[in-house]
Design a protein around this motif. Structure first.
Motif, PDB file in Angstrom:
ATOM      1  N   SER A 780     -45.140  -3.279 -66.846  1.00  0.00           N
ATOM      2  CA  SER A 780     -45.314  -4.681 -67.228  1.00  0.00           C
ATOM      3  C   SER A 780     -45.665  -5.526 -66.000  1.00  0.00           C
ATOM      4  O   SER A 780     -45.555  -5.073 -64.862  1.00  0.00           O
ATOM      5  CB  SER A 780     -44.024  -5.214 -67.865  1.00  0.00           C
ATOM      6  OG  SER A 780     -42.955  -5.125 -66.929  1.00  0.00           O
ATOM      7  N   TYR A 785     -55.167  -4.703 -68.685  1.00  0.00           N
ATOM      8  CA  TYR A 785     -55.022  -3.253 -68.828  1.00  0.00           C
ATOM      9  C   TYR A 785     -56.304  -2.716 -69.465  1.00  0.00           C
ATOM     10  O   TYR A 785     -56.825  -3.324 -70.421  1.00  0.00           O
ATOM     11  CB  TYR A 785     -53.828  -2.910 -69.730  1.00  0.00           C
ATOM     12  CG  TYR A 785     -52.502  -3.432 -69.218  1.00  0.00           C
ATOM     13  CD1 TYR A 785     -51.666  -2.618 -68.449  1.00  0.00           C
ATOM     14  CD2 TYR A 785     -52.092  -4.726 -69.512  1.00  0.00           C
ATOM     15  CE1 TYR A 785     -50.442  -3.101 -68.004  1.00  0.00           C
ATOM     16  CE2 TYR A 785     -50.877  -5.213 -69.051  1.00  0.00           C
ATOM     17  CZ  TYR A 785     -50.048  -4.394 -68.299  1.00  0.00           C
ATOM     18  OH  TYR A 785     -48.853  -4.861 -67.849  1.00  0.00           O
ATOM     19  N   ALA A 791     -58.024   0.740 -75.339  1.00  0.00           N
ATOM     20  CA  ALA A 791     -56.939  -0.213 -75.556  1.00  0.00           C
ATOM     21  C   ALA A 791     -56.755  -1.089 -74.319  1.00  0.00           C
ATOM     22  O   ALA A 791     -57.064  -0.691 -73.183  1.00  0.00           O
ATOM     23  CB  ALA A 791     -55.648   0.527 -75.872  1.00  0.00           C
ATOM     24  N   THR A 792     -56.220  -2.320 -74.544  1.00  0.00           N
ATOM     25  CA  THR A 792     -55.992  -3.262 -73.437  1.00  0.00           C
ATOM     26  C   THR A 792     -54.545  -3.727 -73.402  1.00  0.00           C
ATOM     27  O   THR A 792     -54.241  -4.779 -72.830  1.00  0.00           O
ATOM     28  CB  THR A 792     -56.915  -4.486 -73.575  1.00  0.00           C
ATOM     29  OG1 THR A 792     -56.680  -5.109 -74.840  1.00  0.00           O
ATOM     30  CG2 THR A 792     -58.373  -4.101 -73.456  1.00  0.00           C
ATOM     31  N   THR A 793     -53.651  -2.975 -74.011  1.00  0.00           N
ATOM     32  CA  THR A 793     -52.235  -3.317 -74.009  1.00  0.00           C
ATOM     33  C   THR A 793     -51.528  -2.584 -72.883  1.00  0.00           C
ATOM     34  O   THR A 793     -52.102  -1.684 -72.250  1.00  0.00           O
ATOM     35  CB  THR A 793     -51.596  -2.954 -75.352  1.00  0.00           C
ATOM     36  OG1 THR A 793     -51.851  -1.571 -75.625  1.00  0.00           O
ATOM     37  CG2 THR A 793     -52.188  -3.802 -76.476  1.00  0.00           C
ATOM     38  N   SER A 794     -50.282  -2.997 -72.630  1.00  0.00           N
ATOM     39  CA  SER A 794     -49.547  -2.359 -71.536  1.00  0.00           C
ATOM     40  C   SER A 794     -49.119  -0.934 -71.880  1.00  0.00           C
ATOM     41  O   SER A 794     -48.803  -0.164 -70.973  1.00  0.00           O
ATOM     42  CB  SER A 794     -48.313  -3.199 -71.179  1.00  0.00           C
ATOM     43  OG  SER A 794     -47.443  -3.283 -72.301  1.00  0.00           O
TER      44      SER A 794
END
Length: 990
Positions: A780, A785, A791-794
């Protein structure tokens, strides 16, 4: 020095008097009148003059016995006729002692209220029609009685009260009372001043205010002599600043009045007993109480307190009772007019007022006429009041007596004395009163004089030329006209000096045109006249200047000055200036408005000029400095810019212009000629150079610095001169660049921070659990990301084997990446609990998996590897293996019927054959507080246990015992918590 020239432009006489027909009477211009009422005393204590020259008297009315008097106000017009009267009743006695006119309109009275044995102070505010606006009552305990001496309004609209206290049991006042009230009569402070000496009498009589300071005059008596007293007190805080006593001609002094003329001085009036009781003393002091002059005025008749005021010329008008201590004991009132420095004008006695006549009020109108009032007591008659209006000369048609008086020098000495100051509390009270309406007052003429004014005009009897001269206007009126005109004028234009029967005097303050108007009371009307005066400063001298030289091509203007009536130059020209265009001798003759003749001459010669050159035009870069130099042989240097700004007065100047401009050099040749030269300075702005804004780098990155190709030469911070540079570290980096004009441009950029590369930890290569997804966490706190999956999530959840990568961007804009490989799929934990177990109704079992795992989560929320089960039901366990795979299995625990009760064998054989090796009870129910003991035949304990599952193996202290009979005892609590005790014997068989 400039002179004043007076020009009378216009005189306008507007006669507003109408002659009365025969048999018609006109009001008396000057008079003495008696004010009285049948059966009661009419006593007045003070007066105040209003702007229309009418007056309001204040005092009291009371029965002849003097019991329970009521407060009285009476307004009289300019001719002494009653306009209205007001009487104020209460349960006790009350009367008004002092009255003043308020700055914002209306009047304020100060008096007393005696009610139910208490004496109080009462303040009342009235409008000019006698209507009460507010009333404030105060009671006090400092003394038995309070004598009001004076009341004033200061510049802030507050009221200052001066009074004297008489202590209980004394017949004289021993303390001075000083109080301040706001515009609504609310008390702000009250203070007492006194000398710490037993039985010392002191009396405050009057005060004046100046710049927030109160000057209090009176006297102090210590049974040996009277001493004049002057106190200076801060009117805003009641702080006593100093106190002084005064003697006069080495004898006594008693101050009755203090007056404030326009200068920074005080006039102290009083009496002295060294010469006689009829001596008036006049001390002039500065504002620090230092004596400036001492005078004495001696005349026949005894002097009391009386009343005093200043007229417009600085004269003192002093009115008082008149009586002689020796026969014949004449009575009446005496008015004397004198100047504290110049001496007396007149002193007259008016015997028409009989008995004991006390003067309480005296005022001076704007035309210097005198209005005075007071109270008279004649034998057994009720007291009555009187009002008088006197002309400037004091003359009336009825019998008057001129008193001879002497005015001379005297000596006075002052000493600093100590006074004690302490709070003097007074209490706000409420006392009822009633307005009883009008009292039928009557007026009786005692003396009159009609001013038979039928003609009146103004004229200029004296012109002025010099500044400070007095302007004298003549007052022209017919014989028999004794009234004095009242003047209206611009006080910013003229300063009043004084007025007599025949003339009025002013001093002009400034130039300009202004009208002086006057009005005089005629036989039965008003006569007006005005004169317009033009004041200008007339020239008294001039100069054409020193001899000079005239340079070629130049001209010279000679000025003879402004303000003269005529000019005549050498060629007959008549202007105030003359233009000279060639050498020669020039002169002028002037005459001013007052006839003064002035002249002057100047010689103008031919001047020479040398070679004057300050150099060629120049081109500079912005920020450059250059010195400009005039050639030698000149003086009186002046440098200016194109807009006339003065740069210096030396032969050279150092300039650093920021824009193009022309510079003018001016100098004077030794011959006196003025020369000039101009140089143009063109300022080139350097080319724009920008390395960019200060920035920061990530570790491993580099920044390329470039300045473009428009510069001829570069010099970087490290001495290099390449077209660009690359930097990777924190620091400041500068470059200097020269353009084609030779102007230098510089710039600096800073690498403020060198940020670390963000670290991404996806962990070691791992596996997938069959039927489950694997969650990959990039961490985090990053700004962006970018996963290989798009994907662009953590974090992402993956369900296939393979390589997974992620790139992150932190808050500093730095990039970091990480990867992890998922190698294979593995089965999740399953079937790791027994299929089914049974549980006695009173027992428990331990439940644990068949295999060992990394983590455990039971349906009971326990996280241990095994749990205790006490009741039947379905239980599940979620287990996490070493691969991180999670599985769940469940088991049904059934209840079974088991033995119940207490069982124990009566023999056992611990011989190693594994049969009946241990002796212990069997209890088939829940047990608490279990305790089991075995005794030998002598009563010794050979075995003891508190654990139900444990038993005796037949050994005593580790040694096998022989065959024998032993006694046992077992205690416990059953499932119902009922204590149980069991006993018996057992045979040990080998």
């Amino acid at each position: 020095m400039p002179r004043l020239f007076l020009l009378v432009l216009l005189t306008i006489a507007a006669l507003c008097c109408c002659r009365q027909s025969l048999g018609q009477s006109c009001p008396d211009s000057f008079y003495i009148k008696k004010l009285y009422a049948a059966g009661v005393q009419v006593i007045t204590h003070d007066q105040v003059m209003l702007q229309d020259n009418s007056i309001i008297l204040c005092g009291q009315i009371s029965p002849s016995t003097g019991v329970n008097g009521d407060a009285l106000l009476v307004r009289l017009d300019v001719n002494g006729n009653i306009v209205w009267e007001r009487v104020f009743e209460s349960d006790g006695a009350q009367y008004f002692q002092k009255i003043i006119r308020c700055a914002d309109g209306g009047v304020l009275t100060a008096g007393y209220q005696e009610h139910m044995g208490l004496t109080g102070l009462v303040l009342c505010r009235f409008d000019l029609d006698g209507r009460l606006q507010w009333r404030k009552d105060y009671s006090f305990k400092l003394g038995a009685s309070l004598g009001i001496a004076d009341i004033k309004e200061d510049a802030e609209g507050a009221f200052l009260l001066l009074a004297n206290f008489m202590a209980n049991g004394l017949s004289f006042s021993d303390k001075i009372f000083f109080a301040r009230f706001d515009q609504q009569g609310a008390l702000k402070f009250s203070q007492a001043f006194y000398q710490p000496v037993t039985l010392r009498s002191m009396q405050a009589n009057q005060m004046v205010l100046h710049n927030g300071t109160a000057y209090i005059a009176g006297y102090c008596h210590d049974w040996y002599k009277h001493q004049g007293m002057l106190l200076r007190v801060n009117a805003r805080t009641a702080a006593l600043q100093w106190s002084k006593f005064y003697s006069f001609n080495n004898g006594e002094a008693s101050f009755k009045h203090v007056l404030k003329p326009g200068s920074n001085q005080l006039y102290l009036l009083g009496t002295n007993n060294v010469l006689s009781g009829d001596t008036t003393i006049v001390l002039v002091t500065d504002l620090d109480g230092q004596v400036v002059s001492s005078k004495c005025l001696s005349q026949q008749g005894w002097r009391d307190r009386g009343a005093a005021a200043l007229d417009g010329a600085g004269n003192i008008l002093y009115g008082d009772r008149f009586y002689l201590t020796s026969a014949p004991a004449n009575t009446g009132i005496n008015v004397v007019k004198f100047h504290p420095q110049l001496g007396g004008a007149w002193s007259k006695v008016y015997p028409q007022i009989g008995g004991i006549a006390l003067v309480f009020g005296l005022g001076v109108r704007s035309n210097n006429e005198v209005v005075l009032s007071g109270t008279s007591y004649e034998g057994n008659k009720p007291g009555s009041s009187f009002i008088s209006r006197l002309p400037i000369s004091g003359e009336l048609n009825c019998s008057t007596t001129d008193l001879f008086f002497k005015f001379g020098e005297a000596r006075s000495r002052s000493v600093i004395v100590t006074f004690t100051a302490e709070p003097a509390p007074i209490t706000d009270t409420v006392i009822s009163y009633n307005l009883s309406g009008n009292l039928p007052l009557s007026l009786e003429q005692l003396c009159t004089r009609v001013s038979d004014c039928s003609s009146f005009s103004l004229g200029v009897s004296r012109n002025i030329c010099s500044a400070g001269d007095t302007l004298v206007l003549s007052i022209r009126k017919n014989a028999g006209c004794i009234a004095a005109p009242a003047f209206t004028y611009d006080q910013s234009m003229f300063r009043w000096v004084g007025q007599t029967e025949s003339e009025v005097r002013f001093i002009a303050i400034k130039q300009g045109s202004s009208k002086v108007a006057a009005a005089i009371e005629g036989l039965c009307g008003t006569i007006k006249d005005s004169i317009t005066l033009s004041i200008s400063f007339s020239a008294a001298s001039f100069s054409l200047g020193s001899d000079t030289a005239l340079c070629s091509g130049q001209s010279l203007q000679l000025r003879a000055g402004d303000g003269f009536a005529s000019y005549q130059w050498q060629d007959g020209s008549i202007g105030s200036t003359y233009d000279v265009k060639k050498p020669g001798i020039y002169h002028v003759r002037t005459i001013n408005s007052c006839g003064g003749v002035f002249s002057d001459t100047i010689r103008v010669t031919e001047g020479l000029a040398g070679n004057f050159d300050i150099g060629a035009d120049r081109t500079l870069c912005d920020g450059d400095t250059i010195m400009l130099q005039m050639p030698p042989g000149f003086n009186s240097y002046v440098w200016r810019t194109s807009d006339g700004t003065l740069l210096g007065s030396d032969s050279s100047i150092l300039i650093h212009p920021d824009s193009s401009d022309t510079y003018t050099a001016m100098a004077t040749h030794l011959s006196g000629c003025t020369v000039t030269d101009i140089i143009s300075i063109k300022v080139k702005a350097p080319m724009f150079l920008d390395l960019g804004n200060d920035t920061s780098l990530c570790t491993g990155d580099s920044l390329v610095l470039q300045v473009g190709s428009d510069f001829n030469q570069l010099l970087w911070w490290d001495g290099s001169s390449t077209a660009s540079r690359s930097v990777t570290a924190k620091g400041a980096y500068s470059v200097k660049a020269w353009d084609s004009n030779g102007c230098v441009s510089t710039d600096t950029i800073k690498v403020l921070n060198l940020f670390p590369v963000p670290q991404v930890r996806l962990g070691f290569d791992t596996v997938l659990c069959s039927g489950q997804a694997r969650v990959l966490e990039a961490g985090s706190g990053f700004s962006n990301y970018f996963w290989s999956t798009g994907a662009t999530t953590s974090s992402i959840a993956v369900q296939d084997t393979g390589m997974y990568r992620v790139m992150v961007v932190d808050r500093n804009g730095c990039y970091g990446d990480g990867q992890v490989r998922i190698n294979k799929r593995v089965a999740a934990p399953a079937n790791f609990l027994p299929a089914q177990l049974s549980l006695c109704q009173y027992g428990s079992i331990k439940l644990k998996p068949l295999n060992t795992y990394a983590q455990y989560l039971w349906s009971t929320n326990a996280v241990t590897s095994e749990i205790d089960i006490f009741k039947p039901g379905t239980y599940w366990l979620e287990a996490l293996d070493l691969y991180g795979c999670r599985g769940r299995d469940s088991i049904l625990i059934k209840q079974k019927q088991c033995l119940e009760g207490f069982y124990i064998p009566n023999a056992f054989s611990p011989n190693g054959d594994r049969l009946n090796e241990v002796f212990k009870p069997l209890i088939f129910e829940p047990v608490a507080n279990y305790h089991f003991l075995v005794f030998n035949r002598w009563g010794d304990v050979v075995y003891e246990s508190r654990i139900l599952e444990q038993g005796w193996n037949g050994k005593v202290k580790g040694v096998a015992d022989n065959t024998a009979i032993f006694t046992w005892l077992c205690t416990y609590r059953n499932a119902d918590q009922v204590p149980q005790v069991k006993r018996g014997t057992v045979a040990l068989i080998k």
